[in-house]
Design a protein around this motif. Structure first.
Motif, short mmCIF file in Angstrom:
data_model
loop_
_atom_site.label_atom_id
_atom_site.label_comp_id
_atom_site.label_asym_id
_atom_site.label_seq_id
_atom_site.Cartn_x
_atom_site.Cartn_y
_atom_site.Cartn_z
N VAL A 299 0.96 -1.18 0.11
CA VAL A 299 -0.12 -0.08 0.00
C VAL A 299 0.92 1.25 -0.11
O VAL A 299 1.77 1.32 0.79
CB VAL A 299 -0.76 0.02 1.32
N CYS A 300 0.71 2.15 -0.85
CA CYS A 300 1.62 3.33 -1.06
C CYS A 300 1.05 4.67 -0.53
O CYS A 300 -0.36 4.85 -0.82
CB CYS A 300 1.80 3.60 -2.63
N ASP A 301 1.65 5.35 0.31
CA ASP A 301 1.00 6.30 0.98
C ASP A 301 1.02 7.63 0.02
O ASP A 301 1.64 8.59 0.22
CB ASP A 301 2.10 6.81 2.26
N THR A 302 -0.04 7.48 -1.04
CA THR A 302 -0.08 8.56 -1.97
C THR A 302 -1.68 9.00 -1.88
O THR A 302 -2.36 8.45 -1.15
CB THR A 302 -0.05 7.63 -3.36
N ARG A 303 -1.86 10.20 -2.40
CA ARG A 303 -3.27 10.78 -2.53
C ARG A 303 -3.98 10.81 -3.94
O ARG A 303 -3.34 11.69 -4.66
CB ARG A 303 -3.38 12.08 -1.83
N PRO A 304 -4.80 9.92 -4.12
CA PRO A 304 -5.45 8.82 -3.24
C PRO A 304 -4.36 7.61 -2.99
O PRO A 304 -3.47 7.54 -3.81
CB PRO A 304 -6.45 8.28 -4.19
N VAL A 305 -4.59 6.85 -1.88
CA VAL A 305 -3.82 5.71 -1.92
C VAL A 305 -3.92 4.76 -2.99
O VAL A 305 -4.82 4.56 -3.70
CB VAL A 305 -4.48 4.85 -0.69
N THR A 306 -2.44 4.21 -3.28
CA THR A 306 -2.46 3.55 -4.36
C THR A 306 -1.90 2.20 -3.84
O THR A 306 -1.05 1.93 -2.78
CB THR A 306 -1.46 3.79 -5.39
N VAL A 307 -2.22 0.80 -4.56
CA VAL A 307 -1.65 -0.69 -3.93
C VAL A 307 -0.93 -1.08 -5.26
O VAL A 307 -1.24 -1.23 -6.46
CB VAL A 307 -2.83 -1.52 -3.90
N GLU A 308 0.36 -1.57 -4.93
CA GLU A 308 1.08 -1.90 -5.81
C GLU A 308 1.15 -3.55 -5.78
O GLU A 308 1.53 -4.20 -4.46
CB GLU A 308 2.47 -1.36 -5.85
N TYR A 309 1.48 -4.46 -6.76
CA TYR A 309 1.63 -5.60 -6.83
C TYR A 309 3.01 -6.05 -7.39
O TYR A 309 3.18 -5.51 -8.40
CB TYR A 309 0.50 -6.56 -7.50
N ALA A 310 3.76 -6.89 -6.72
CA ALA A 310 4.89 -7.36 -7.58
C ALA A 310 5.29 -8.86 -7.28
O ALA A 310 4.65 -9.44 -6.49
CB ALA A 310 6.05 -6.41 -6.65
N LEU A 311 6.20 -9.43 -7.92
CA LEU A 311 6.72 -10.90 -7.85
C LEU A 311 7.54 -10.72 -6.53
O LEU A 311 8.25 -10.09 -6.28
CB LEU A 311 7.47 -11.34 -9.07
N THR A 312 7.25 -11.89 -5.99
CA THR A 312 8.14 -12.30 -4.57
C THR A 312 9.69 -13.10 -5.35
O THR A 312 9.33 -13.45 -6.33
CB THR A 312 7.43 -13.18 -3.61
N ASP A 313 10.47 -13.02 -4.53
CA ASP A 313 11.46 -13.94 -4.81
C ASP A 313 11.30 -15.32 -5.11
O ASP A 313 11.61 -16.05 -5.95
CB ASP A 313 12.69 -13.95 -3.78
#
Lengths: 113, 113
Positions: free
Chosen positions: B74-88
């Motif tokens: 969850v990124c502290d942006t306005r509005p809040v944004t959610v980012e998805y990424a691959l794990t190791d």
């Protein structure tokens, strides 16, 4: 060497994965192909070994046959029997089957430990 | 060297394939993992790029996250944004993704010629 994944190459690879899943996706086809690696099977044997209902099995086999991955041979026995076997073309899926089997075993070990 | 496929080894490999399909089977998960190879994405970007409806995307991402293959930030942006990424851990699926993409491209060339 780490492969560079550009947006375009990932897009292309995603479409190629979709193509593969169109042909062998779903719950059963890859399991059937792996089961048939041990040799040809009759319908009932396949249904029992792969634990698939006859209704679903006949649809899956028909699609595998249409895509040239499985052959269907009617044997002149009394009563008539039908045998299913892998085609030469299905060997092109060996890498996919081996990678899926390897990961599944690896993942199971990881979550059990 | 041709591998010997005994009934037992095929049975075991079929069960391992089922395990893998339980985790990344279905129409979308492998496509999402390949799309994320190009880097983290926001929800809407993923929905657009992978052409998946938000409702299905959110369920697929949740399951991928539960299985440790995708991270959600969850990124502290306005509005809040959610980012998805691959794990190791998702890198353990590289062989599966590459084999599926390779076969799809190969199969497409075969049926077009």
């Amino acid at each position: 060497m780490d492969t560079i994944h550009t947006k375009a190459s990932c897009r292309q690879a995603s479409l190629a994965i979709r193509d593969t899943l169109d042909i062998v996706g779903g719950k059963w086809k890859l399991v059937l192909l792996m089961t048939l690696r041990n040799g040809k099977r009759r319908f009932r044997e396949l249904s029992r070994e792969a634990e698939i209902s006859p209704r679903i099995l006949s649809k899956e086999l028909q699609e595998l046959e249409q895509n040239g991955l499985v052959s269907r041979t009617v044997c002149d026995t009394r009563p008539v029997t039908v045998e299913y076997a892998l085609t030469d073309y299905s060997e092109t899926l060996d890498e996919v089957l081996d990678a899926l089997a390897k990961w599944g075993a690896q993942h199971r070990r990881k979550i059990i430990l």
